[in-house]
Scaffold this active site. Structure first.
Site, PDB file in Angstrom:
ATOM      1  CE1 TYR A 125       4.488  -1.708  -2.615  1.00  0.00           C
ATOM      2  CE2 TYR A 125       2.175  -2.123  -3.131  1.00  0.00           C
ATOM      3  CZ  TYR A 125       3.215  -1.247  -2.946  1.00  0.00           C
ATOM      4  OH  TYR A 125       2.989   0.094  -3.089  1.00  0.00           O
ATOM      5  CE  LYS A 147      19.868   2.909  -0.884  1.00  0.00           C
ATOM      6  NZ  LYS A 147      20.366   4.293  -1.104  1.00  0.00           N
ATOM      7  CG  ASP A 183      19.793   7.183  -3.178  1.00  0.00           C
ATOM      8  OD1 ASP A 183      20.026   6.475  -4.183  1.00  0.00           O
ATOM      9  OD2 ASP A 183      20.639   7.371  -2.279  1.00  0.00           O
ATOM     10  CG  ASP A 203       3.592   2.913  -4.546  1.00  0.00           C
ATOM     11  OD1 ASP A 203       2.617   3.243  -5.248  1.00  0.00           O
ATOM     12  OD2 ASP A 203       3.668   3.134  -3.326  1.00  0.00           O
ATOM     13  CG  ASP A 221       2.200   8.567  -6.510  1.00  0.00           C
ATOM     14  OD1 ASP A 221       1.658   7.784  -7.323  1.00  0.00           O
ATOM     15  OD2 ASP A 221       1.650   8.934  -5.457  1.00  0.00           O
TER      16      ASP A 221
HETATM   17  C1  IPM Z   1      -0.742   2.346  -6.731  1.00  0.00           C
HETATM   18  C2  IPM Z   1      -1.342   2.492  -5.360  1.00  0.00           C
HETATM   19  C3  IPM Z   1      -1.452   1.100  -4.724  1.00  0.00           C
HETATM   20  C4  IPM Z   1      -0.045   0.569  -4.581  1.00  0.00           C
HETATM   21  C5  IPM Z   1      -2.218   1.049  -3.413  1.00  0.00           C
HETATM   22  C6  IPM Z   1      -3.609   1.641  -3.540  1.00  0.00           C
HETATM   23  C7  IPM Z   1      -2.298  -0.355  -2.887  1.00  0.00           C
HETATM   24  O1  IPM Z   1      -0.583   3.372  -4.592  1.00  0.00           O
HETATM   25  O2  IPM Z   1      -1.349   1.654  -7.574  1.00  0.00           O
HETATM   26  O3  IPM Z   1       0.313   2.916  -6.977  1.00  0.00           O
HETATM   27  O4  IPM Z   1       0.631   0.857  -3.584  1.00  0.00           O
HETATM   28  O5  IPM Z   1       0.391  -0.151  -5.469  1.00  0.00           O
HETATM   29 MG    MG Z   2       0.986   4.345  -5.658  1.00  0.00          MG
END
Ligand code: IPM
Ligand code: MG
Length: 363
Positions: free
Chosen positions: A135, A190, A222, A246, A250
């Site tokens: 990042y 990884k 993975d 990240d 999710d």
């Molecule tokens: C998160 C989001 C952010 C990230 C984006 C909006 C920059 O996806 O907080 O997980 O990738 O960190």
């Molecule tokens: Mg995210």
């Protein structure tokens, strides 16, 4: 207790308004100041993270953040896109430790796409390193073909990179968090392919020697992605880098049925923190009053616990949220037949009511 309130874009304003309503009934001496961030800040000031907003955030004990982003900014140069605001806040405030709990509320087991027995009772904590990795690694960019062979660029590149102290400090955070839970850490890497993550694994292992009471294991990312849907309850604390965190957070969020329920905290070394729902700005439903405010309300609870040293107030919010769910109220994202569908504001009102009722009963 100074709180910088940054609602941002899309549903951000609606959900943050509900969290503020909830904070207000706690009867604590908060000083709140609101500022623009994200696309709305770009529209007003030509930058997604204006100087004044950054200054306010830096001077506050905590930042309550909504969400940023809208497709209409996709064509802007990267530095002006709404997402740069959250990345800039993380970097400038040194918010390296991101806590993303994934908890399955018993009343919502049916909202998940996984079988109830797989997720019932789920309570895991993803700790994502937030200010390093691909990042932020340099160099990054695009290379133009010298002879102009390609109209645009010839190639693009980002740099995956971690320095030892960055890994050490997030590893300490993970081991300490595990001590307060079931004393197990899974470090996700990884290492079979990437030098950066072989180093990550080595450093986490070293730090782990200082925590002989905590069990450490390692998993490739993975495989972790697979195990998270196969048997998520086998995990307790997961610690990983920015990019993998990240993605996995999710995935973990969806195990619980709705990303609309999950709060997050991003802390720096002095416990100053930014608190935001794990979901995004959802421009498709913005302004309709149907977004789920619970992730933001629960983020406010995390803020009380981690940055403002008000654990009892945090408990009150969290137990009020459980009461409201138990009473059958659901926003659209977590609704299933038999439940009462409510909008953003009614959900916030219900949490407020649950808090005030308890206060009165206790006298
Ligand atoms: C998160 C989001 C952010 C990230 C984006 C909006 C920059 O996806 O907080 O997980 O990738 O960190
Ligand atoms: Mg995210």
């Amino acid at each position: 207790m100074k709180i910088a309130v940054l609602p941002g874009d899309g549903i951000g304003t609606e959900i943050v308004a509900e969290a503020i309503k909830v904070l207000a009934v706690l009867d604590l001496p908060f000083e709140m100041e609101t500022a623009l961030v994200g696309g709305v800040a770009y529209d007003a000031h030509g930058h997604p993270l204006p100087e004044a907003t950054l200054k306010l955030a830096k001077e506050a004990d905590a930042v309550l953040f909504g969400a940023v982003g809208d497709w209409k900014y996709d064509k802007l140069e990267r530095q002006f896109r709404p997402e740069q605001a959250i990345l800039g806040l993380r970097k400038n405030l040194g918010l390296f430790a991101n806590f993303r709990p994934a908890i399955c509320y018993e009343q919502l087991v049916d909202a998940s796409s996984l079988k109830p027995e797989v997720i019932s009772g789920l309570d895991i904590l993803i700790i994502r390193e937030l200010t390093g990795d691909i990042y932020f690694g340099q160099p990054r960019g695009r290379r133009i073909a010298p002879d102009g062979a390609y109209a645009g660029a010839e190639e693009a590149f980002d740099t995956m990179r971690y320095a030892r102290p960055e890994i050490e400090r997030i590893a300490h955070v993970a081991f300490q968090a595990a001590r307060k839970r079931s004393k197990r850490v899974t470090s996700v890497d990884k290492a079979n392919v990437l030098e950066t993550f072989q180093f990550w694994k080595d450093v986490v292992t070293e730090v782990g020697q200082q925590y002989p009471d905590v069990e450490l294991d390692h998993m490739y990312v993975d495989n972790a992605a697979m195990q998270l849907v196969r048997a998520p309850k086998k995990f307790d604390v997961i610690v990983t880098g920015n990019m993998f965190g990240d993605i996995l957070s999710d995935e973990a969020a969806m195990l619980t049925g709705s990303i609309g329920m999950l709060p997050s905290a991003s802390l720096n070394a002095s416990n100053q923190g930014l608190y935001e729902p794990s979901h995004g700005s959802a421009p498709d439903i913005a302004g309709q009053g149907i977004a789920n405010p619970l992730a933001t309300i629960l983020s406010a609870a995390m803020m009380l616990r981690f940055s403002l040293n008000q654990p009892q107030a945090a408990d009150r919010i969290e137990s009020a949220v459980k009461d409201v769910l138990a009473s059958g109220l659901r926003t659209a994202d977590i609704w299933s037949s038999g439940a009462t569908k409510v909008g953003t504001r009614e959900m916030g009102d219900a949490v407020v009511a649950a808090i005030t009722t308890k206060t009165t009963t206790k006298g």
